[in-house]
Design a protein around this motif. Structure first.
Motif, PDB file in Angstrom:
ATOM      1  N   ASN A 353     -41.454 -18.070  18.056  1.00  0.00           N
ATOM      2  CA  ASN A 353     -41.232 -18.698  19.360  1.00  0.00           C
ATOM      3  C   ASN A 353     -41.384 -20.210  19.268  1.00  0.00           C
ATOM      4  O   ASN A 353     -40.602 -20.978  19.884  1.00  0.00           O
ATOM      5  N   ILE A 354     -42.370 -20.672  18.475  1.00  0.00           N
ATOM      6  CA  ILE A 354     -42.548 -22.123  18.287  1.00  0.00           C
ATOM      7  C   ILE A 354     -41.326 -22.716  17.585  1.00  0.00           C
ATOM      8  O   ILE A 354     -40.807 -23.782  17.992  1.00  0.00           O
ATOM      9  N   GLU A 355     -40.851 -22.046  16.531  1.00  0.00           N
ATOM     10  CA  GLU A 355     -39.681 -22.564  15.817  1.00  0.00           C
ATOM     11  C   GLU A 355     -38.443 -22.582  16.714  1.00  0.00           C
ATOM     12  O   GLU A 355     -37.661 -23.542  16.690  1.00  0.00           O
ATOM     13  N   LEU A 356     -38.252 -21.536  17.498  1.00  0.00           N
ATOM     14  CA  LEU A 356     -37.100 -21.511  18.408  1.00  0.00           C
ATOM     15  C   LEU A 356     -37.214 -22.572  19.494  1.00  0.00           C
ATOM     16  O   LEU A 356     -36.196 -23.154  19.916  1.00  0.00           O
ATOM     17  N   ALA A 357     -38.438 -22.831  19.956  1.00  0.00           N
ATOM     18  CA  ALA A 357     -38.613 -23.891  20.962  1.00  0.00           C
ATOM     19  C   ALA A 357     -38.260 -25.259  20.383  1.00  0.00           C
ATOM     20  O   ALA A 357     -37.595 -26.079  21.052  1.00  0.00           O
ATOM     21  N   LYS A 358     -38.676 -25.471  19.115  1.00  0.00           N
ATOM     22  CA  LYS A 358     -38.293 -26.740  18.468  1.00  0.00           C
ATOM     23  C   LYS A 358     -36.788 -26.838  18.324  1.00  0.00           C
ATOM     24  O   LYS A 358     -36.182 -27.903  18.609  1.00  0.00           O
ATOM     25  N   GLU A 359     -36.146 -25.762  17.884  1.00  0.00           N
ATOM     26  CA  GLU A 359     -34.700 -25.769  17.727  1.00  0.00           C
ATOM     27  C   GLU A 359     -34.000 -25.954  19.071  1.00  0.00           C
ATOM     28  O   GLU A 359     -32.962 -26.655  19.143  1.00  0.00           O
ATOM     29  N   HIS A 360     -34.559 -25.380  20.106  1.00  0.00           N
ATOM     30  CA  HIS A 360     -33.987 -25.544  21.446  1.00  0.00           C
ATOM     31  C   HIS A 360     -34.035 -27.008  21.883  1.00  0.00           C
ATOM     32  O   HIS A 360     -33.052 -27.557  22.433  1.00  0.00           O
ATOM     33  N   LYS A 361     -35.151 -27.667  21.619  1.00  0.00           N
ATOM     34  CA  LYS A 361     -35.263 -29.092  21.980  1.00  0.00           C
ATOM     35  C   LYS A 361     -34.287 -29.934  21.165  1.00  0.00           C
ATOM     36  O   LYS A 361     -33.652 -30.866  21.703  1.00  0.00           O
ATOM     37  N   ILE A 362     -34.148 -29.635  19.883  1.00  0.00           N
ATOM     38  CA  ILE A 362     -33.247 -30.414  19.033  1.00  0.00           C
ATOM     39  C   ILE A 362     -31.808 -30.272  19.504  1.00  0.00           C
ATOM     40  O   ILE A 362     -31.068 -31.271  19.638  1.00  0.00           O
ATOM     41  N   GLN A 363     -31.398 -29.037  19.772  1.00  0.00           N
ATOM     42  CA  GLN A 363     -30.021 -28.825  20.206  1.00  0.00           C
ATOM     43  C   GLN A 363     -29.775 -29.406  21.595  1.00  0.00           C
ATOM     44  O   GLN A 363     -28.676 -29.915  21.872  1.00  0.00           O
ATOM     45  N   GLN A 398     -20.486 -27.732  19.120  1.00  0.00           N
ATOM     46  CA  GLN A 398     -21.385 -27.025  18.208  1.00  0.00           C
ATOM     47  C   GLN A 398     -22.816 -26.996  18.739  1.00  0.00           C
ATOM     48  O   GLN A 398     -23.500 -25.963  18.661  1.00  0.00           O
ATOM     49  N   SER A 399     -23.256 -28.100  19.301  1.00  0.00           N
ATOM     50  CA  SER A 399     -24.617 -28.154  19.842  1.00  0.00           C
ATOM     51  C   SER A 399     -24.772 -27.224  21.036  1.00  0.00           C
ATOM     52  O   SER A 399     -25.797 -26.536  21.183  1.00  0.00           O
ATOM     53  N   ILE A 400     -23.742 -27.176  21.879  1.00  0.00           N
ATOM     54  CA  ILE A 400     -23.804 -26.262  23.030  1.00  0.00           C
ATOM     55  C   ILE A 400     -23.848 -24.813  22.554  1.00  0.00           C
ATOM     56  O   ILE A 400     -24.620 -23.994  23.079  1.00  0.00           O
ATOM     57  N   HIS A 401     -23.018 -24.477  21.533  1.00  0.00           N
ATOM     58  CA  HIS A 401     -22.998 -23.111  21.010  1.00  0.00           C
ATOM     59  C   HIS A 401     -24.344 -22.743  20.371  1.00  0.00           C
ATOM     60  O   HIS A 401     -24.878 -21.646  20.604  1.00  0.00           O
ATOM     61  N   LEU A 402     -24.920 -23.665  19.589  1.00  0.00           N
ATOM     62  CA  LEU A 402     -26.216 -23.391  18.972  1.00  0.00           C
ATOM     63  C   LEU A 402     -27.317 -23.268  20.017  1.00  0.00           C
ATOM     64  O   LEU A 402     -28.240 -22.453  19.861  1.00  0.00           O
ATOM     65  N   LEU A 403     -27.223 -24.039  21.082  1.00  0.00           N
ATOM     66  CA  LEU A 403     -28.211 -23.934  22.157  1.00  0.00           C
ATOM     67  C   LEU A 403     -28.153 -22.566  22.825  1.00  0.00           C
ATOM     68  O   LEU A 403     -29.194 -21.959  23.124  1.00  0.00           O
ATOM     69  N   LYS A 407     -31.166 -19.593  22.873  1.00  0.00           N
ATOM     70  CA  LYS A 407     -31.623 -18.899  24.082  1.00  0.00           C
ATOM     71  C   LYS A 407     -31.525 -17.389  23.925  1.00  0.00           C
ATOM     72  O   LYS A 407     -32.436 -16.652  24.361  1.00  0.00           O
ATOM     73  N   GLN A 408     -30.434 -16.901  23.296  1.00  0.00           N
ATOM     74  CA  GLN A 408     -30.306 -15.459  23.078  1.00  0.00           C
ATOM     75  C   GLN A 408     -31.402 -14.939  22.135  1.00  0.00           C
ATOM     76  O   GLN A 408     -31.985 -13.876  22.371  1.00  0.00           O
ATOM     77  N   GLU A 409     -31.689 -15.677  21.087  1.00  0.00           N
ATOM     78  CA  GLU A 409     -32.743 -15.258  20.154  1.00  0.00           C
ATOM     79  C   GLU A 409     -34.110 -15.263  20.822  1.00  0.00           C
ATOM     80  O   GLU A 409     -34.952 -14.389  20.536  1.00  0.00           O
ATOM     81  N   GLN A 410     -34.345 -16.240  21.705  1.00  0.00           N
ATOM     82  CA  GLN A 410     -35.610 -16.234  22.445  1.00  0.00           C
ATOM     83  C   GLN A 410     -35.733 -15.005  23.341  1.00  0.00           C
ATOM     84  O   GLN A 410     -36.803 -14.399  23.445  1.00  0.00           O
TER      85      GLN A 410
END
Length: 480
Positions: A353-363, A398-403, A407-410
């Motif tokens: 969850n921490i890693e996904l939150a970081k990735e969410h902020k980056i994207q 690409q950033s929108i798609h990764l974002l 969210k789906q993985e979270q």
């Protein structure tokens, strides 16, 4: 006599009267094809024998200095004297065996007759003693006679089997059939339906293993504890062997399956050894039967060893079926052991969850960054088909798609985090809250009912008061 053969010893000795044949082993089987010849000519009779000699392990030596006074004999006739000597020895041996078998059959027949007559006489005596008693009651003497009759019957049955065995041996001797127990170079394999009587009576004794189940039940603390049994009775659960096995599999799955497989391995291997034979009529060795058990239990079946009897095939089929179910249990236990427990799952989900939150902020930052960049390029009137503009637009998409993927993985992570225990906990909390809400609603309903009653009472009082005031005013007006 027609069909008979007479061989004289003069044909096998020289002028000194001594035989020149030595070291002849009596293991050859002559196949004689007799024909009717004239008994007056010994030479013709010897020529009418077609003799086939099987190979022997002993050497047969002949003196090369054998001479004959009769010059009418040819070289072929001289060579035929050797089979005739072996034939004579074989016939003599078979006659001796036949005479011995006749003596044994006569002796066994005498004993069988004696035991049969003895049983009849004892039966009559026992019944007459019983008839003389009141209400045909048995006595110690009658029971003793019954025991003697039973023992004599058992002995008689044994002699009956012995008689038929000797009769078969006599039949084999009369028909020139070699004894199956003789030391021959070749042996006929057993048929598929062959099974020893000891094996047929011994294999069902493995059914006594079920006594171990009773031992487990009566020595289990769950069964011996009165409180646990009482709780089981109250919940309509019987604490029996099946319940205990499920409990032990839940507590010690690997140990229980290991013990079960080892017991099955030893019993199954021995059963395969007992039911399968080699071409030499010997039982299969224990290592080979263990290997056959392993390849059958694991449903591999290399085919290098196969059951040689129907009994062995039946045992192999049972082992295969048990192996399929045991393999399913092993896979289920291993799958359960490889799963993360509750604490490990919480730690893993927390880190993810921490890693996904970081990735969410980056994207999210990339989306803002490339959105501003695209807006800046539009304000600068940069061509929409330029490479810089297309690259910025592609990076934005690409950033929108990764974002969206983050969210789906979270969401999936939250779903995976919730297990059966969490669902039960949530269900209990929801049930408790629902119960409290129902109680509060009941209390509120009671209070509302009381307020309604008070309002009705107040309304009644106000109406009464209003009526009294009106009456008073009317009285005053009338007085004035």
């Amino acid at each position: 006599m027609p069909g008979a053969t007479f061989v004289g010893f003069d044909d096998y000795t020289d002028h000194t009267g001594k035989s020149k044949m030595s070291n002849i082993e009596d293991t050859c089987i002559p196949l004689i094809n007799s024909i009717n010849t004239d008994s007056s000519s010994a030479t013709k009779q010897s020529d009418s024998l077609d003799v086939v000699i099987l190979p022997s392990t002993m050497a047969t030596t002949m003196n090369s200095n054998v001479s004959s006074d009769k010059k009418i004999y040819t070289k072929d006739l001289t060579k035929q004297k050797i089979p005739n000597k072996i034939l004579l020895s074989n016939i003599s041996r078979r006659l001796a065996i036949r005479k011995n078998l006749h003596k044994q059959l006569s002796f066994v027949t005498d004993i069988m007759c004696f035991l049969g007559i003895l049983g009849i006489i004892l039966m009559i005596i026992e019944n007459e003693i019983t008839f003389s008693q009141v209400n045909d009651n048995d006595t110690i003497l009658t029971w003793s006679i019954k025991i003697i009759i039973t023992l004599s019957t058992v002995v008689l049955i044994g002699f009956i089997f012995q008689y038929h065995r000797l009769d078969l041996s006599l039949y084999a001797v009369n028909n020139s059939i070699e004894n199956i127990h003789s030391n021959s170079s070749t042996s006929t394999p057993y048929t598929l339906s062959h099974i020893d009587i000891d094996v047929a009576l011994g294999l069902p004794m493995f059914a006594r293993v079920y006594l171990i189940c009773r031992l487990i039940v009566f020595h289990s603390h769950l069964f011996r504890d009165a409180s646990s049994r009482s709780i089981g009775y109250l919940n309509k659960i019987s604490i029996n062997f099946l319940f205990l096995i499920k409990t032990y599999l839940e507590q010690w799955p690997i140990g229980c399956l290991t013990i079960f497989c080892l017991i099955l391995f030893m019993i199954g291997s021995w059963c395969l050894r007992a039911c399968n034979y080699l071409p030499t009529h010997e039982h299969v060795s224990m290592p080979d039967s263990m290997w056959l058990f392993v390849v059958t239990f694991t449903t591999v079946g290399y085919g290098d060893f196969t059951p040689s009897t129907y009994c062995g095939r039946t045992i192999a089929a049972i082992i295969g079926l048990v192996g399929v179910f045991s393999t399913a249990l092993v896979i289920a236990v291993l799958a359960q052991k490889l799963l993360l427990d509750r604490c490990e799952k919480y730690v893993h989900n927390f880190v993810m969850n921490i890693e996904l939150a970081k990735e969410h902020k980056i994207q999210a930052a990339n989306v803002i960054k490339f959105t501003v960049k695209v807006w800046y390029m539009k304000n600068k009137h940069i061509s929409l088909s330029s490479i810089r503009y297309l690259q910025a637009q592609r990076r934005l998409f690409q950033s929108i798609h990764l974002l969206q993927q983050v969210k789906q993985e979270q969401g999936k992570l939250i779903d995976n985090c919730v297990g059966h225990i969490d669902l039960l906990t949530i269900q209990r909390k929801t049930h408790a809250q629902t119960y409290e809400t129902k109680e509060q609603l009941k209390t509120m309903k009671i209070k509302i009912d009381k307020i309604e009653e008070k309002l009705i009472e107040m309304n009644t009082n106000i109406n009464n008061t209003t009526n009294d005031i009106q009456k008073t005013l009317n009285i005053l007006l009338n007085t004035v």
